[in-house]
Design a protein around this motif. Structure first.
Motif, short mmCIF file in Angstrom:
data_model
loop_
_atom_site.label_atom_id
_atom_site.label_comp_id
_atom_site.label_asym_id
_atom_site.label_seq_id
_atom_site.Cartn_x
_atom_site.Cartn_y
_atom_site.Cartn_z
N ALA A 57 -19.83 109.05 -58.65
CA ALA A 57 -19.21 108.45 -57.47
C ALA A 57 -18.78 109.52 -56.47
CB ALA A 57 -18.00 107.61 -57.88
N VAL A 58 -18.44 110.69 -56.97
CA VAL A 58 -18.03 111.80 -56.10
C VAL A 58 -19.18 112.15 -55.15
CG1 VAL A 58 -17.35 114.22 -56.08
CG2 VAL A 58 -16.43 112.71 -57.81
N GLU A 59 -20.40 112.19 -55.66
CA GLU A 59 -21.56 112.52 -54.83
C GLU A 59 -21.86 111.40 -53.83
OE1 GLU A 59 -24.63 113.27 -57.68
OE2 GLU A 59 -24.03 115.38 -57.92
N ARG A 60 -21.77 110.16 -54.26
CA ARG A 60 -22.01 109.04 -53.34
C ARG A 60 -20.97 109.02 -52.23
NH1 ARG A 60 -22.68 106.44 -58.27
NH2 ARG A 60 -20.73 105.28 -58.07
N ILE A 115 -21.76 111.75 -49.67
CA ILE A 115 -22.85 111.35 -48.78
C ILE A 115 -22.34 110.38 -47.72
CG2 ILE A 115 -24.98 110.03 -48.67
CD1 ILE A 115 -25.67 111.33 -51.40
N LYS A 116 -21.59 109.36 -48.16
CA LYS A 116 -21.07 108.38 -47.21
C LYS A 116 -20.11 109.02 -46.21
CE LYS A 116 -20.14 105.42 -50.61
NZ LYS A 116 -19.69 104.21 -51.31
N ARG A 117 -19.32 109.98 -46.68
CA ARG A 117 -18.40 110.69 -45.79
C ARG A 117 -19.18 111.50 -44.75
NH1 ARG A 117 -14.97 112.02 -49.59
NH2 ARG A 117 -16.07 113.89 -50.18
N ILE A 158 -28.60 103.61 -45.01
CA ILE A 158 -28.73 103.71 -46.45
C ILE A 158 -29.37 105.06 -46.77
CG2 ILE A 158 -29.70 102.68 -48.53
CD1 ILE A 158 -29.89 100.05 -46.86
N PHE A 159 -28.64 105.92 -47.45
CA PHE A 159 -29.16 107.24 -47.81
C PHE A 159 -30.07 107.08 -49.02
CE2 PHE A 159 -29.18 111.43 -49.68
CZ PHE A 159 -29.33 112.24 -48.57
N SER A 174 -27.68 116.33 -48.78
CA SER A 174 -28.04 116.97 -47.52
C SER A 174 -26.77 117.51 -46.88
CB SER A 174 -28.69 115.97 -46.57
OG SER A 174 -29.88 115.48 -47.11
N ASP A 175 -26.91 118.57 -46.10
CA ASP A 175 -25.73 119.12 -45.44
C ASP A 175 -25.41 118.32 -44.18
OD1 ASP A 175 -27.93 120.03 -44.05
OD2 ASP A 175 -26.99 121.92 -43.49
N SER A 176 -24.24 118.56 -43.64
CA SER A 176 -23.73 117.79 -42.51
C SER A 176 -24.58 117.96 -41.26
CB SER A 176 -22.29 118.20 -42.20
OG SER A 176 -21.47 117.93 -43.30
N LYS A 177 -25.07 119.16 -41.00
CA LYS A 177 -25.88 119.41 -39.80
C LYS A 177 -27.18 118.60 -39.83
CE LYS A 177 -23.43 122.62 -37.78
NZ LYS A 177 -22.76 122.35 -36.54
#
Length: 135
Positions: free
Chosen positions: A62-65, A68-70, A99-100, A106-109
């Motif tokens: 859940a931390v990874e999901r 990503i959503k953040r 939907i990722f 992936s990084d923020s940029k």
């Protein structure tokens, strides 16, 4: 300076609204993000609303999901705030789901760049024939 908040009214929530988005949507794909969207008629009084999602199949933790959503949320907020007035006007009266679907983080940029591409494609959307309909 434009306000860069993503308010409660700008988030797509509620079982009926989300169900309608997935049932009546059109879609496009900008790797690693699948975009589903519906345009509202003039009578419906909703503004641009967005939904963020990450697959449990690809990200067990859940931390990874949540990460990503953040990142999707942050990229959407920044790009939307920087969008021109004409783009913003064309994007109103629309529900969008991001939907990722990638297999790795992936990084923020990179996310911001992809979201910028998505907003450009959504703002130039004219006809339903421009995109696929999953039917």
């Amino acid at each position: 300076m434009k306000q860069q908040k993503l308010t409660k009214e700008m988030r797509l929530c509620g079982r009926k609204a989300v169900g309608r988005l997935f049932k009546e949507c059109q879609s496009m794909y900008v790797y690693p993000i699948k975009v589903i969207f519906i345009r509202h008629t003039e009578e419906e009084a909703t503004n641009l609303r967005v939904l963020f999602s990450a697959s449990r199949r690809n990200f067990k933790l859940a931390v990874e999901r949540n990460l990503i959503k953040r990142r999707l949320h942050e990229g959407w907020r920044k790009v939307l705030a920087a969008a021109s007035e004409t783009d913003s006007e064309q994007l109103t009266k629309m529900d969008v789901g991001l939907i990722f679907t990638g297999k790795s983080l992936s990084d923020s940029k990179e996310m911001e760049h992809k979201i910028k591409q998505i907003l450009q494609r959504l703002s130039t959307f004219k006809y339903e024939a421009d995109f696929t309909n999953p039917g």
